[in-house]
Motif scaffolding. Structure first.
Motif, PDB file in Angstrom:
ATOM      1  N   ARG A   1       0.827  -1.212   0.000  1.00 42.16           N
ATOM      2  CA  ARG A   1       0.000   0.000   0.000  1.00 42.16           C
ATOM      3  C   ARG A   1       0.859   1.258   0.000  1.00 42.16           C
ATOM      4  O   ARG A   1       0.451   2.298  -0.536  1.00 42.16           O
ATOM      5  CB  ARG A   1      -0.932   0.011   1.214  1.00 42.16           C
ATOM      6  CG  ARG A   1      -1.961  -1.096   1.222  1.00 42.16           C
ATOM      7  CD  ARG A   1      -3.113  -0.799   2.179  1.00 42.16           C
ATOM      8  NE  ARG A   1      -2.715  -0.673   3.561  1.00 42.16           N
ATOM      9  CZ  ARG A   1      -2.586  -1.702   4.397  1.00 42.16           C
ATOM     10  NH1 ARG A   1      -2.786  -2.927   3.964  1.00 42.16           N
ATOM     11  NH2 ARG A   1      -2.250  -1.508   5.665  1.00 42.16           N
ATOM     12  N   LEU A   2       2.041   1.185   0.606  1.00 39.00           N
ATOM     13  CA  LEU A   2       2.933   2.342   0.679  1.00 39.00           C
ATOM     14  C   LEU A   2       3.792   2.503  -0.570  1.00 39.00           C
ATOM     15  O   LEU A   2       4.556   3.458  -0.670  1.00 39.00           O
ATOM     16  CB  LEU A   2       3.841   2.216   1.911  1.00 39.00           C
ATOM     17  CG  LEU A   2       3.140   2.241   3.268  1.00 39.00           C
ATOM     18  CD1 LEU A   2       4.153   2.021   4.387  1.00 39.00           C
ATOM     19  CD2 LEU A   2       2.386   3.552   3.477  1.00 39.00           C
ATOM     20  N   GLY A   3       3.685   1.574  -1.506  1.00 40.28           N
ATOM     21  CA  GLY A   3       4.453   1.675  -2.737  1.00 40.28           C
ATOM     22  C   GLY A   3       5.912   1.304  -2.599  1.00 40.28           C
ATOM     23  O   GLY A   3       6.747   1.731  -3.403  1.00 40.28           O
ATOM     24  N   LEU A   4       6.249   0.491  -1.605  1.00 38.83           N
ATOM     25  CA  LEU A   4       7.631   0.060  -1.422  1.00 38.83           C
ATOM     26  C   LEU A   4       7.948  -1.120  -2.334  1.00 38.83           C
ATOM     27  O   LEU A   4       7.051  -1.828  -2.799  1.00 38.83           O
ATOM     28  CB  LEU A   4       7.874  -0.316   0.043  1.00 38.83           C
ATOM     29  CG  LEU A   4       7.660   0.807   1.063  1.00 38.83           C
ATOM     30  CD1 LEU A   4       7.840   0.283   2.476  1.00 38.83           C
ATOM     31  CD2 LEU A   4       8.598   1.977   0.801  1.00 38.83           C
ATOM     32  N   VAL A   5       9.218  -1.322  -2.576  1.00 38.12           N
ATOM     33  CA  VAL A   5       9.700  -2.396  -3.448  1.00 38.12           C
ATOM     34  C   VAL A   5      10.251  -3.515  -2.587  1.00 38.12           C
ATOM     35  O   VAL A   5      11.077  -3.281  -1.691  1.00 38.12           O
ATOM     36  CB  VAL A   5      10.787  -1.873  -4.405  1.00 38.12           C
ATOM     37  CG1 VAL A   5      11.339  -3.018  -5.249  1.00 38.12           C
ATOM     38  CG2 VAL A   5      10.231  -0.761  -5.291  1.00 38.12           C
ATOM     39  N   ARG A   6       9.832  -4.727  -2.866  1.00 35.31           N
ATOM     40  CA  ARG A   6      10.296  -5.846  -2.055  1.00 35.31           C
ATOM     41  C   ARG A   6      11.726  -6.218  -2.431  1.00 35.31           C
ATOM     42  O   ARG A   6      12.090  -6.275  -3.611  1.00 35.31           O
ATOM     43  CB  ARG A   6       9.378  -7.056  -2.212  1.00 35.31           C
ATOM     44  CG  ARG A   6       9.676  -8.148  -1.180  1.00 35.31           C
ATOM     45  CD  ARG A   6       8.500  -9.021  -0.910  1.00 35.31           C
ATOM     46  NE  ARG A   6       8.772  -9.912   0.208  1.00 35.31           N
ATOM     47  CZ  ARG A   6       7.927 -10.826   0.646  1.00 35.31           C
ATOM     48  NH1 ARG A   6       6.735 -10.960   0.058  1.00 35.31           N
ATOM     49  NH2 ARG A   6       8.237 -11.598   1.665  1.00 35.31           N
ATOM     50  N   VAL A   7      12.532  -6.468  -1.418  1.00 34.80           N
ATOM     51  CA  VAL A   7      13.922  -6.869  -1.586  1.00 34.80           C
ATOM     52  C   VAL A   7      14.048  -8.326  -1.151  1.00 34.80           C
ATOM     53  O   VAL A   7      13.539  -8.705  -0.084  1.00 34.80           O
ATOM     54  CB  VAL A   7      14.849  -5.979  -0.728  1.00 34.80           C
ATOM     55  CG1 VAL A   7      16.296  -6.436  -0.827  1.00 34.80           C
ATOM     56  CG2 VAL A   7      14.715  -4.525  -1.153  1.00 34.80           C
ATOM     57  N   LEU A   8      14.683  -9.148  -1.975  1.00 32.69           N
ATOM     58  CA  LEU A   8      14.830 -10.573  -1.672  1.00 32.69           C
ATOM     59  C   LEU A   8      13.470 -11.177  -1.302  1.00 32.69           C
ATOM     60  O   LEU A   8      13.237 -11.591  -0.163  1.00 32.69           O
ATOM     61  CB  LEU A   8      15.833 -10.783  -0.536  1.00 32.69           C
ATOM     62  CG  LEU A   8      17.253 -10.218  -0.781  1.00 32.69           C
ATOM     63  CD1 LEU A   8      18.111 -10.414   0.465  1.00 32.69           C
ATOM     64  CD2 LEU A   8      17.880 -10.871  -1.997  1.00 32.69           C
ATOM     65  N   PRO A   9      12.561 -11.260  -2.268  1.00 29.43           N
ATOM     66  CA  PRO A   9      11.179 -11.675  -1.966  1.00 29.43           C
ATOM     67  C   PRO A   9      11.048 -13.089  -1.412  1.00 29.43           C
ATOM     68  O   PRO A   9      10.008 -13.424  -0.838  1.00 29.43           O
ATOM     69  CB  PRO A   9      10.464 -11.535  -3.315  1.00 29.43           C
ATOM     70  CG  PRO A   9      11.544 -11.508  -4.331  1.00 29.43           C
ATOM     71  CD  PRO A   9      12.736 -10.892  -3.683  1.00 29.43           C
ATOM     72  N   ASP A  10      12.070 -13.908  -1.585  1.00 25.09           N
ATOM     73  CA  ASP A  10      11.989 -15.257  -1.029  1.00 25.09           C
ATOM     74  C   ASP A  10      12.217 -15.271   0.483  1.00 25.09           C
ATOM     75  O   ASP A  10      12.005 -16.304   1.135  1.00 25.09           O
ATOM     76  CB  ASP A  10      13.015 -16.181  -1.700  1.00 25.09           C
ATOM     77  CG  ASP A  10      12.673 -16.451  -3.161  1.00 25.09           C
ATOM     78  OD1 ASP A  10      11.474 -16.345  -3.507  1.00 25.09           O
ATOM     79  OD2 ASP A  10      13.587 -16.745  -3.948  1.00 25.09           O
ATOM     80  N   LEU A  11      12.681 -14.144   1.029  1.00 22.77           N
ATOM     81  CA  LEU A  11      12.949 -14.068   2.455  1.00 22.77           C
ATOM     82  C   LEU A  11      11.766 -13.411   3.163  1.00 22.77           C
ATOM     83  O   LEU A  11      11.389 -12.281   2.845  1.00 22.77           O
ATOM     84  CB  LEU A  11      14.218 -13.252   2.734  1.00 22.77           C
ATOM     85  CG  LEU A  11      15.520 -13.816   2.170  1.00 22.77           C
ATOM     86  CD1 LEU A  11      16.671 -12.881   2.510  1.00 22.77           C
ATOM     87  CD2 LEU A  11      15.799 -15.206   2.721  1.00 22.77           C
ATOM     88  N   SER A  12      11.182 -14.111   4.112  1.00 23.81           N
ATOM     89  CA  SER A  12      10.081 -13.556   4.887  1.00 23.81           C
ATOM     90  C   SER A  12       9.925 -14.384   6.151  1.00 23.81           C
ATOM     91  O   SER A  12      10.486 -15.473   6.272  1.00 23.81           O
ATOM     92  CB  SER A  12       8.772 -13.561   4.096  1.00 23.81           C
ATOM     93  OG  SER A  12       8.329 -14.885   3.858  1.00 23.81           O
ATOM     94  N   TYR A  13       9.182 -13.840   7.089  1.00 18.00           N
ATOM     95  CA  TYR A  13       8.863 -14.628   8.275  1.00 18.00           C
ATOM     96  C   TYR A  13       7.455 -14.271   8.730  1.00 18.00           C
ATOM     97  O   TYR A  13       6.993 -13.144   8.551  1.00 18.00           O
ATOM     98  CB  TYR A  13       9.890 -14.431   9.396  1.00 18.00           C
ATOM     99  CG  TYR A  13      10.006 -13.038   9.956  1.00 18.00           C
ATOM    100  CD1 TYR A  13       9.214 -12.624  11.017  1.00 18.00           C
ATOM    101  CD2 TYR A  13      10.927 -12.139   9.430  1.00 18.00           C
ATOM    102  CE1 TYR A  13       9.338 -11.346  11.546  1.00 18.00           C
ATOM    103  CE2 TYR A  13      11.058 -10.859   9.949  1.00 18.00           C
ATOM    104  CZ  TYR A  13      10.254 -10.479  11.012  1.00 18.00           C
ATOM    105  OH  TYR A  13      10.373  -9.213  11.524  1.00 18.00           O
ATOM    106  N   PRO A  14       6.741 -15.244   9.297  1.00 15.20           N
ATOM    107  CA  PRO A  14       5.359 -14.999   9.736  1.00 15.20           C
ATOM    108  C   PRO A  14       5.320 -14.413  11.137  1.00 15.20           C
ATOM    109  O   PRO A  14       6.058 -14.835  12.022  1.00 15.20           O
ATOM    110  CB  PRO A  14       4.738 -16.400   9.713  1.00 15.20           C
ATOM    111  CG  PRO A  14       5.896 -17.313  10.024  1.00 15.20           C
ATOM    112  CD  PRO A  14       7.127 -16.661   9.429  1.00 15.20           C
ATOM    113  N   MET A  15       4.455 -13.438  11.342  1.00 15.19           N
ATOM    114  CA  MET A  15       4.240 -12.852  12.660  1.00 15.19           C
ATOM    115  C   MET A  15       2.830 -13.220  13.118  1.00 15.19           C
ATOM    116  O   MET A  15       1.842 -12.818  12.504  1.00 15.19           O
ATOM    117  CB  MET A  15       4.407 -11.328  12.607  1.00 15.19           C
ATOM    118  CG  MET A  15       4.246 -10.654  13.960  1.00 15.19           C
ATOM    119  SD  MET A  15       4.699  -8.890  13.919  1.00 15.19           S
ATOM    120  CE  MET A  15       3.426  -8.214  12.829  1.00 15.19           C
TER     121      MET A  15
END
Length: 286
Positions: free
Chosen positions: A241-255
């Motif tokens: 929504r803020l228009g940011l670009v994802r970096v290393l999209p394979d990296l994430s963690y669930p909260m």
């Protein structure tokens, strides 16, 4: 304690939390001598010394520190009493008090509460935007959005879908097209809490060496990511929504996330309506 003493507790609480008579007077919108009289009257009725007087102001005594939690509890119960009296239990009108993290309060709850307000215009909202878990048992709030498991008894907790957290940057930030890790990128990390970098290590990632900003305030972190200072963490849906670009999209963690209400409040119509609506719609926003 007499009922007169109850009228003096806000002044005592305000001096303790705001740090001075003048700050307490501004907070309560009272004259400074009035606040002083309330404090002195409470001391007389309790038979204790709450503050030592000096040229530079008031210094809380050990007794004042001991009594502060009871004052907080009393004021929270009084506020809950006023909310309960503000409407009948079976109609959608009156006050619902919520608490949520500062990021959720700023970026997640507004569209959800605006929709509820359109559906039930008789509702009024109070919001404690804080990263400290408010005590629902003591009625500090009616409904809480939490990202840590609720520990208190007598609470009804609805587990929400996990919130995906990823790494993001502003479009203006010049990053290599073939970026494979965070080692050399300008990075925005937390400061004294020191949780972000250890979590990266737990994920098996090489730690950023170019930390350009350390700050424990998550709202400020997001602001500096938006400004293009560096790469930082953000909720995936919020970042989009803020228009940011994802970096290393394979990296994430669930909260993990929970929506919590006190069991005594769960059947009050206005509170239940807000709780059910948020349980159904928050996944769209976070």
């Amino acid at each position: 304690m007499s009922m007169t003493s109850l009228t003096h507790i806000p002044a005592f609480h305000a001096v303790m939390t705001k740090g001075s008579l003048s700050a307490a007077a501004r907070h309560l919108r009272l004259a400074q001598p009035t606040v002083r009289r309330h404090v002195e009257a409470l001391e007389d009725e309790l038979g204790v010394t709450l503050f030592t007087r000096a040229a530079n102001g008031l210094t809380p005594t050990a007794m004042a520190e001991t009594l502060l939690p009871f004052a907080v509890s009393t004021l929270e119960e009084a506020a809950a009493l006023n909310r309960a009296a503000s409407a009948r239990a079976d109609v959608l009108e009156g006050v619902v008090r919520l608490t949520a993290s500062r990021v959720a309060a700023t970026h997640v709850l507004p569209p959800a509460l605006a929709e509820i307000g359109r559906q039930a215009p008789g509702l009024r909202f109070e919001l404690a935007a804080t990263d400290v878990a408010e005590n629902l048992v003591q009625r500090a709030a009616d409904i809480a959005l939490r990202f840590t498991p609720p520990q208190q008894q007598a609470l009804v907790a609805a587990r929400l879908a996990d919130v995906e957290i990823g790494f993001f940057a502003a479009p203006r930030l010049d990053l290599p097209a073939d970026l494979t890790d965070l080692t050399g990128v300008p990075f925005i990390a937390d400061d004294r809490e020191a949780q972000m970098l250890p979590r990266l290590a737990e994920m098996g990632l090489s730690l950023p060496r170019n930390v350009v900003m350390r700050c424990d305030d998550p709202l400020a972190q997001i602001a500096y990511v938006q400004a293009g200072l560096g790469v930082g963490v953000c909720q995936v849906k919020l970042a989009q929504r803020l228009g940011l670009v994802r970096v290393l999209p394979d990296l994430s963690y669930p909260m993990p996330a929970w929506l919590v209400v006190h069991e005594d409040q769960a059947q009050v119509a206005r509170i239940r309506h807000v709780f059910d609506h948020l349980k159904k719609t928050l996944g769209h926003w976070m």
